[in-house]
Design an enzyme around this catalytic site. Structure first.
Site, short mmCIF file in Angstrom:
data_model
loop_
_atom_site.label_atom_id
_atom_site.label_comp_id
_atom_site.label_asym_id
_atom_site.label_seq_id
_atom_site.Cartn_x
_atom_site.Cartn_y
_atom_site.Cartn_z
CG HIS A 38 -1.83 -1.17 1.27
ND1 HIS A 38 -3.02 -1.19 0.58
CD2 HIS A 38 -1.75 -2.36 1.89
CE1 HIS A 38 -3.62 -2.35 0.78
NE2 HIS A 38 -2.87 -3.06 1.58
CB SER A 52 -8.54 3.66 5.02
OG SER A 52 -9.68 3.09 4.44
NE ARG A 87 -3.96 -1.01 -3.75
CZ ARG A 87 -4.48 -1.41 -2.62
NH1 ARG A 87 -4.63 -0.57 -1.66
NH2 ARG A 87 -4.86 -2.64 -2.48
#
Length: 92
Positions: A38, A52, A87
Site C-alpha cells: 500500500h 485507507s 490505486r
C-alpha cells in the site's frame, strides 16, 4: 518490502532489502504479482500506517510537499476522479 517498493506499510524490521538488492542485480522474482503493498501511507514511530481508501472516499485529499507547499498531484493528474482514482491505475 520497503526496500523493494519504497515507503509502504511493511514492517521496518522486515525491510525486503535482500529481495530488492537481488532484483537490482537482475535476479527474477517469481510470483511477484502476489506481493501486496500500500503506497499511500503516513509515517509513525515504528512503521508506516495505511491511509485507507475509505478516507479518500469521505473527502480525504492526498498530497506531497513540493517547493514547501502541498501539491495535490492526484487532482492535477486525474481531474476526472482526483483522489478517488483507484490505486491500480495510479500506481500500475
Amino acid at each position: 518490502m520497503n526496500g523493494l517498493f519504497g515507503k509502504t506499510t511493511g514492517s521496518i524490521q522486515n525491510s525486503g532489502v535482500v529481495t530488492a538488492e537481488l532484483f537490482r542485480q537482475g535476479v527474477s522474482i517469481a510470483n511477484g504479482e502476489f506481493i501486496q503493498y500500500h503506497p499511500i501511507t503516513v509515517e509513525c514511530s515504528e512503521k508506516r500506517m495505511l491511509i485507507s481508501e475509505a478516507a479518500r472516499g469521505e473527502g480525504g485529499r492526498i498530497f506531497v510537499y513540493r517547493n514547501g507547499k502541498p501539491w495535490y498531484f492526484l487532482e492535477e493528474r486525474y481531474p476526472e476522479m482526483g483522489n478517488l482514482m483507484p490505486r491500480d491505475v495510479v500506481y500500475g
